[in-house]
Design an enzyme around this catalytic site. Structure first.
Site, PDB file in Angstrom:
ATOM      1  N   VAL A   3       0.829  -1.212   0.000  1.00 54.47           N
ATOM      2  CA  VAL A   3       0.000   0.000   0.000  1.00 54.47           C
ATOM      3  C   VAL A   3       0.864   1.263   0.000  1.00 54.47           C
ATOM      4  CG1 VAL A   3      -1.813   1.262   1.232  1.00 54.47           C
ATOM      5  CG2 VAL A   3      -1.894  -1.221   1.128  1.00 54.47           C
ATOM      6  N   CYS A   4       1.952   1.251   0.758  1.00 56.23           N
ATOM      7  CA  CYS A   4       2.843   2.420   0.787  1.00 56.23           C
ATOM      8  C   CYS A   4       3.503   2.632  -0.572  1.00 56.23           C
ATOM      9  CB  CYS A   4       3.896   2.250   1.873  1.00 56.23           C
ATOM     10  SG  CYS A   4       3.204   2.103   3.535  1.00 56.23           S
TER      11      CYS A   4
END
Length: 192
Positions: free
Chosen positions: A84-85
């Protein structure tokens, strides 16, 4: 109960509550469904953005105030080495090309500068600046993003206008979810 003791107890309790609110706040933020405590002072729209110093990929200190007169997007996340990052970093890099030269996007995490540089080189990330908050957690504390449980930064976005005031803040409720890009980009365009 002795009146003096009661007054002292009330003072201690009220002071303790103030300290707890300043330095730790659950605010409904979760990581994998478990509540986390955010340390520091939360950012609010309309406030002057607190200055902070981060470390860039060349181990140089960079301050928010170095970008005075620009719209600054602070894209905050725990670690670039997670799915996600990484997606958040890629997305803001893509968005940067359409925002103009008066907009600066800073990604901020507790990753070491070398890890951020490696990721950007491997992914072709070239329109944003990466900053690490690993030394003093200055950003995390100044903006209320530092998670007590693991000392990483929570996920979110802060937009600072050309006048140095915060125009948009998002603390993503579940750290495993991406931020609201549409709302963040709309805030950037409005701040221009």
């Amino acid at each position: 109960m002795n009146k003096l003791f009661y007054m002292m107890l009330c003072t201690l309790i009220s002071t303790g509550i103030t300290i707890a609110q300043s330095f730790g706040d659950h605010s409904g933020i979760t990581m994998k469904g478990k509540p986390v405590t955010l340390l520091g002072t939360k950012a609010h729209v309309g406030e002057i953005a607190p200055d902070f110093t981060g470390i860039d990929s060349h181990m140089k200190e960079v301050k928010l105030s170095d970008f005075k007169g620009k719209v600054v997007v602070l894209s905050v996340f725990p670690s670039v080495d997670t799915k996600v990052c990484a997606a958040q970093t890629r997305r803001f890099n893509e968005e940067a090309s359409g925002l103009g030269k008066d907009v600066i996007i800073l990604t901020i995490s507790k990753d070491l500068p070398f890890a951020l540089e490696r990721f950007c080189a491997a992914e072709g990330i070239d329109r944003i600046y990466t900053l690490s908050d690993y030394r003093k957690s200055e950003f995390g504390m100044n903006y209320g993003f530092l998670m007590k449980e693991n000392k990483l930064l929570a996920r979110g976005v802060v937009v600072v206008g050309k006048d140095g005031k915060i125009t948009y803040v998002e603390y993503v409720k579940e750290i495993g979810q991406e931020p609201d890009y549409k709302a963040a980009i709309a805030a950037v365009k409005k701040a221009k």
